[in-house]
Design a protein around this motif. Structure first.
Motif, PDB file in Angstrom:
ATOM      1  N   ASN A  41       1.234  -2.311  -7.592  1.00  0.00           N
ATOM      2  CA  ASN A  41       0.750  -1.276  -6.684  1.00  0.00           C
ATOM      3  C   ASN A  41       1.542   0.008  -6.902  1.00  0.00           C
ATOM      4  O   ASN A  41       2.606  -0.010  -7.528  1.00  0.00           O
ATOM      5  CB  ASN A  41       0.899  -1.745  -5.236  1.00  0.00           C
ATOM      6  CG  ASN A  41       0.042  -2.953  -4.959  1.00  0.00           C
ATOM      7  OD1 ASN A  41      -1.120  -3.009  -5.332  1.00  0.00           O
ATOM      8  ND2 ASN A  41       0.628  -3.942  -4.307  1.00  0.00           N
ATOM      9  N   ARG A  58      -4.526   0.411   0.885  1.00  0.00           N
ATOM     10  CA  ARG A  58      -4.989   0.615  -0.493  1.00  0.00           C
ATOM     11  C   ARG A  58      -4.348  -0.366  -1.458  1.00  0.00           C
ATOM     12  O   ARG A  58      -4.878  -0.631  -2.532  1.00  0.00           O
ATOM     13  CB  ARG A  58      -4.714   2.050  -0.933  1.00  0.00           C
ATOM     14  CG  ARG A  58      -5.582   3.066  -0.194  1.00  0.00           C
ATOM     15  CD  ARG A  58      -5.164   4.466  -0.507  1.00  0.00           C
ATOM     16  NE  ARG A  58      -3.871   4.725   0.127  1.00  0.00           N
ATOM     17  CZ  ARG A  58      -3.272   5.894   0.145  1.00  0.00           C
ATOM     18  NH1 ARG A  58      -3.822   6.926  -0.455  1.00  0.00           N
ATOM     19  NH2 ARG A  58      -2.109   6.047   0.752  1.00  0.00           N
ATOM     20  N   ASN A  59      -3.195  -0.925  -1.095  1.00  0.00           N
ATOM     21  CA  ASN A  59      -2.512  -1.894  -1.949  1.00  0.00           C
ATOM     22  C   ASN A  59      -3.151  -3.282  -1.884  1.00  0.00           C
ATOM     23  O   ASN A  59      -2.767  -4.168  -2.647  1.00  0.00           O
ATOM     24  CB  ASN A  59      -1.036  -1.998  -1.557  1.00  0.00           C
ATOM     25  CG  ASN A  59      -0.282  -0.743  -1.892  1.00  0.00           C
ATOM     26  OD1 ASN A  59      -0.474  -0.161  -2.945  1.00  0.00           O
ATOM     27  ND2 ASN A  59       0.575  -0.307  -0.988  1.00  0.00           N
ATOM     28  N   GLY A  61      -6.526  -3.676  -2.123  1.00  0.00           N
ATOM     29  CA  GLY A  61      -7.835  -3.586  -2.744  1.00  0.00           C
ATOM     30  C   GLY A  61      -8.951  -3.630  -1.722  1.00  0.00           C
ATOM     31  O   GLY A  61      -8.824  -3.141  -0.597  1.00  0.00           O
ATOM     32  N   HIS A  73      -6.571  -7.828  -2.995  1.00  0.00           N
ATOM     33  CA  HIS A  73      -6.105  -7.445  -4.333  1.00  0.00           C
ATOM     34  C   HIS A  73      -7.224  -7.297  -5.352  1.00  0.00           C
ATOM     35  O   HIS A  73      -6.960  -7.229  -6.547  1.00  0.00           O
ATOM     36  CB  HIS A  73      -5.047  -8.428  -4.844  1.00  0.00           C
ATOM     37  CG  HIS A  73      -3.932  -8.628  -3.879  1.00  0.00           C
ATOM     38  ND1 HIS A  73      -2.974  -7.669  -3.640  1.00  0.00           N
ATOM     39  CD2 HIS A  73      -3.641  -9.668  -3.060  1.00  0.00           C
ATOM     40  CE1 HIS A  73      -2.127  -8.119  -2.731  1.00  0.00           C
ATOM     41  NE2 HIS A  73      -2.508  -9.317  -2.361  1.00  0.00           N
ATOM     42  N   TYR A  75     -10.280  -5.097  -7.009  1.00  0.00           N
ATOM     43  CA  TYR A  75     -10.668  -3.700  -7.175  1.00  0.00           C
ATOM     44  C   TYR A  75     -11.930  -3.602  -8.016  1.00  0.00           C
ATOM     45  O   TYR A  75     -12.216  -4.484  -8.831  1.00  0.00           O
ATOM     46  CB  TYR A  75      -9.537  -2.913  -7.861  1.00  0.00           C
ATOM     47  CG  TYR A  75      -8.317  -2.796  -6.992  1.00  0.00           C
ATOM     48  CD1 TYR A  75      -8.127  -1.697  -6.180  1.00  0.00           C
ATOM     49  CD2 TYR A  75      -7.365  -3.817  -6.962  1.00  0.00           C
ATOM     50  CE1 TYR A  75      -7.015  -1.603  -5.356  1.00  0.00           C
ATOM     51  CE2 TYR A  75      -6.254  -3.726  -6.145  1.00  0.00           C
ATOM     52  CZ  TYR A  75      -6.081  -2.623  -5.344  1.00  0.00           C
ATOM     53  OH  TYR A  75      -4.997  -2.541  -4.534  1.00  0.00           O
ATOM     54  N   PRO A  78     -13.382   0.091 -13.408  1.00  0.00           N
ATOM     55  CA  PRO A  78     -13.690   1.481 -13.766  1.00  0.00           C
ATOM     56  C   PRO A  78     -14.582   1.580 -15.000  1.00  0.00           C
ATOM     57  O   PRO A  78     -14.627   0.668 -15.822  1.00  0.00           O
ATOM     58  CB  PRO A  78     -12.309   2.071 -14.060  1.00  0.00           C
ATOM     59  CG  PRO A  78     -11.538   0.909 -14.582  1.00  0.00           C
ATOM     60  CD  PRO A  78     -12.024  -0.288 -13.790  1.00  0.00           C
ATOM     61  N   PHE A  90      -5.090   1.627 -14.060  1.00  0.00           N
ATOM     62  CA  PHE A  90      -5.015   0.652 -12.976  1.00  0.00           C
ATOM     63  C   PHE A  90      -4.700   1.361 -11.661  1.00  0.00           C
ATOM     64  O   PHE A  90      -4.148   2.458 -11.641  1.00  0.00           O
ATOM     65  CB  PHE A  90      -4.013  -0.467 -13.241  1.00  0.00           C
ATOM     66  CG  PHE A  90      -4.390  -1.376 -14.381  1.00  0.00           C
ATOM     67  CD1 PHE A  90      -5.601  -2.044 -14.384  1.00  0.00           C
ATOM     68  CD2 PHE A  90      -3.532  -1.570 -15.451  1.00  0.00           C
ATOM     69  CE1 PHE A  90      -5.949  -2.892 -15.425  1.00  0.00           C
ATOM     70  CE2 PHE A  90      -3.868  -2.413 -16.493  1.00  0.00           C
ATOM     71  CZ  PHE A  90      -5.078  -3.081 -16.480  1.00  0.00           C
ATOM     72  N   HIS A  91      -5.028   0.701 -10.559  1.00  0.00           N
ATOM     73  CA  HIS A  91      -4.875   1.329  -9.246  1.00  0.00           C
ATOM     74  C   HIS A  91      -3.436   1.706  -8.932  1.00  0.00           C
ATOM     75  O   HIS A  91      -3.186   2.624  -8.178  1.00  0.00           O
ATOM     76  CB  HIS A  91      -5.448   0.420  -8.147  1.00  0.00           C
ATOM     77  CG  HIS A  91      -4.563  -0.754  -7.847  1.00  0.00           C
ATOM     78  ND1 HIS A  91      -4.611  -1.912  -8.582  1.00  0.00           N
ATOM     79  CD2 HIS A  91      -3.596  -0.926  -6.925  1.00  0.00           C
ATOM     80  CE1 HIS A  91      -3.712  -2.759  -8.114  1.00  0.00           C
ATOM     81  NE2 HIS A  91      -3.086  -2.192  -7.107  1.00  0.00           N
TER      82      HIS A  91
END
Length: 146
Positions: A41, A58-59, A61, A73, A75, A78, A90-91
């Motif tokens: 993260n 946001r950590n 997902g 977790h 996501y 993309p 990555f996020h």
């Protein structure tokens, strides 16, 4: 496309299995599919500018927004076009180049101990690519999709 980029494309759609997640026309994912890959993260990478912390939703997902344990977790995948000059991937911004991303997938070892193994996608596993295959796949992603 160059011969190397064509070899990389064959790996993407074949041996490397990238198309398992990157399966839409824009090479992201079909609607309503989210995956956990066990990446770090933002706060775990020292990105203080974003001011996230362990409890920032946001950590977590999709699970941070739905509140469902099965979404933790995970996501959205993309798209892959025009990624050559992106500063991070990555996020959590844990990778700084597409080569690092390919190497992460090739190793198939989650880097975030906070993501339970049960949440990691079964599509995330060692790819067993040779150095030359990593080179070819990276070249395809960097310049074949540019």
């Amino acid at each position: 496309m160059t011969e190397q980029q064509k070899r990389g494309a064959l790996l993407f759609f074949g041996k490397a299995g990238c198309v398992g997640c990157h399966n839409s026309p824009s090479l992201n994912t079909l609607p309503h599919q989210f995956f956990a890959l066990g990446v770090k993260n933002l706060y775990q990478n020292g990105h203080e500018v974003f001011r996230t912390g362990p409890n920032d939703k946001r950590n977590f997902g999709r699970g941070g927004f739905t509140g469902r344990a099965e979404d933790l977790h995970k996501y959205k995948v993309p798209q892959l076009y025009n990624l050559k000059n992106v500063d991070f991937y990555f996020h959590g911004a844990s990778k700084k180049s597409l080569r690092e991303v390919v190497e992460y997938f090739n190793a198939g070892i989650p880097e975030n101990p906070l993501v339970p193994a049960s949440q990691i996608s079964n599509l995330f596993k060692p790819l067993n690519l040779s150095k030359e295959e990593v080179d070819d796949l990276t070249e395809f992603l960097e310049n074949g999709l540019f």
